[in-house]
Design a protein around this motif. Sequence first.
Motif, short mmCIF file in Angstrom:
data_model
loop_
_atom_site.label_atom_id
_atom_site.label_comp_id
_atom_site.label_asym_id
_atom_site.label_seq_id
_atom_site.Cartn_x
_atom_site.Cartn_y
_atom_site.Cartn_z
N GLU A 15 37.15 37.18 39.11
CA GLU A 15 36.65 36.53 39.81
C GLU A 15 35.66 36.64 39.90
N TYR A 16 34.45 36.34 40.46
CA TYR A 16 33.40 36.19 41.25
C TYR A 16 32.95 35.44 42.42
N HIS A 17 32.37 36.76 43.39
CA HIS A 17 31.96 36.28 44.64
C HIS A 17 30.43 36.86 44.99
N ASP A 18 29.71 36.03 44.80
CA ASP A 18 28.23 36.39 44.62
C ASP A 18 28.40 37.09 43.56
N ASP A 19 27.31 38.68 44.29
CA ASP A 19 26.92 38.98 43.04
C ASP A 19 27.99 40.67 42.76
N LYS A 20 28.99 40.52 42.90
CA LYS A 20 30.56 41.05 42.67
C LYS A 20 31.50 39.76 42.37
N TYR A 21 32.22 41.18 41.66
CA TYR A 21 33.39 40.49 40.39
C TYR A 21 34.48 41.74 40.95
N THR A 22 35.67 40.87 41.13
CA THR A 22 37.06 41.40 40.89
C THR A 22 37.92 40.98 40.87
N TRP A 23 39.28 42.08 40.03
CA TRP A 23 40.41 41.16 39.87
C TRP A 23 40.83 41.28 40.56
N VAL A 24 41.71 39.81 39.41
CA VAL A 24 42.83 38.75 39.61
C VAL A 24 43.92 39.16 39.58
N PRO A 25 45.42 38.67 39.46
CA PRO A 25 46.19 38.59 39.34
C PRO A 25 45.82 37.32 37.40
N ILE A 26 46.34 37.54 36.81
CA ILE A 26 46.28 35.94 35.62
C ILE A 26 47.79 35.87 36.02
N HIS A 27 47.34 34.34 35.57
CA HIS A 27 47.86 32.67 35.91
C HIS A 27 47.91 31.19 34.98
N PRO A 28 48.63 31.29 34.39
CA PRO A 28 48.44 30.26 33.35
C PRO A 28 47.08 29.12 33.75
N SER A 29 47.06 28.50 35.22
CA SER A 29 46.35 28.18 35.66
C SER A 29 44.64 28.19 35.12
N HIS A 30 44.64 29.22 35.30
CA HIS A 30 43.20 29.93 34.73
C HIS A 30 42.78 29.44 33.83
N GLU A 31 43.92 29.28 32.89
CA GLU A 31 43.13 29.10 31.16
C GLU A 31 42.30 27.58 31.17
N ASN A 32 42.50 26.94 31.37
CA ASN A 32 41.95 25.55 31.95
C ASN A 32 41.21 24.66 33.02
N ASP A 33 40.94 25.61 33.87
CA ASP A 33 39.92 25.94 35.13
C ASP A 33 38.73 25.61 34.67
N GLU A 34 38.04 25.99 33.55
CA GLU A 34 36.60 26.44 33.89
C GLU A 34 36.00 27.47 35.12
N VAL A 35 36.35 27.95 35.47
CA VAL A 35 36.33 28.95 36.31
C VAL A 35 36.96 30.52 35.75
N HIS A 36 37.75 30.51 35.44
CA HIS A 36 38.49 32.36 35.10
C HIS A 36 38.24 31.79 33.28
N PHE A 37 38.83 33.28 32.82
CA PHE A 37 38.70 33.01 31.16
C PHE A 37 39.92 32.81 30.89
N ASN A 38 39.44 33.06 29.79
CA ASN A 38 40.82 32.32 29.19
C ASN A 38 41.89 33.95 28.62
N VAL A 39 42.61 34.26 29.17
CA VAL A 39 43.32 35.50 29.04
C VAL A 39 44.65 35.27 28.27
#
Length: 229
Positions: free
Chosen positions: A205-229
């Motif tokens: 996840e990106y927050h301004d100029d920084k990024y952070t790790w977040v747990p993977i979740h099926p909802s990420h796959e098609n939300d156009e925000v996260h990567f497809n893991v």
Amino acid sequence: MEHKLGLSGSVIMTDPNKFPKLFNKNMDHIEIGEFPNQESFHLFLELLNETNMSLGLHSPLYRNRSKYDLLEKVQYEPEQAWEQFEEETKIMSQLGAKYILVHFPYFKEERDTDTIKNIEEGLKRLHALQLKYSIPIVCEPKLGINRSTFGIESLDNFPIEIWDKYGINLCIDIGDYLIARGDKALDYIVKWKKYIKVVHLHNVEYHDDKYTWVPIHPSHENDEVHFNV
């Protein structure tokens, strides 16, 4: 090959007050590093020894020691970093850890250098330590300063037949590869499939100029925000 699901000490920032949280999960393995002091490390070992969970060290063992310096100075001179890493390798071998993981190859940024020669020289030293202390060493290529992809590209360009000579395993950090190569990340990873021992599995996840790790979740796959893991 037997696969194990593990938990990273980074989820609690190796905070001794939160150690019990690492042992309340249905997990087989803990990978951890950067203990604040020796006392906290011994406390962790006491808790670990009450379980059947296995241990992997994510170097450095203690906070504020070298994390990135085996090939070039980031915070420490490389020889200091190698001395520290050997000390940690010896300790982990004595404790029966499953492996010790180190950031390698790591380059701060792009530079005019013979990376194949640099990496092979490092592999020779890692191979010698692996033999000396009879513990697997796992290398994790990382992004450099300002998300520089030079280290990951240098590994991708490294001849696989040379890597094969030294018997060193790899850790693939999914987040780093997704940031570096996006949808093409798998093309860079698959070349090394034979050598992958550990995977750091998370989304970004990106927050301004920084990024952070977040747990993977099926909802990420098609939300156009996260990567497809």
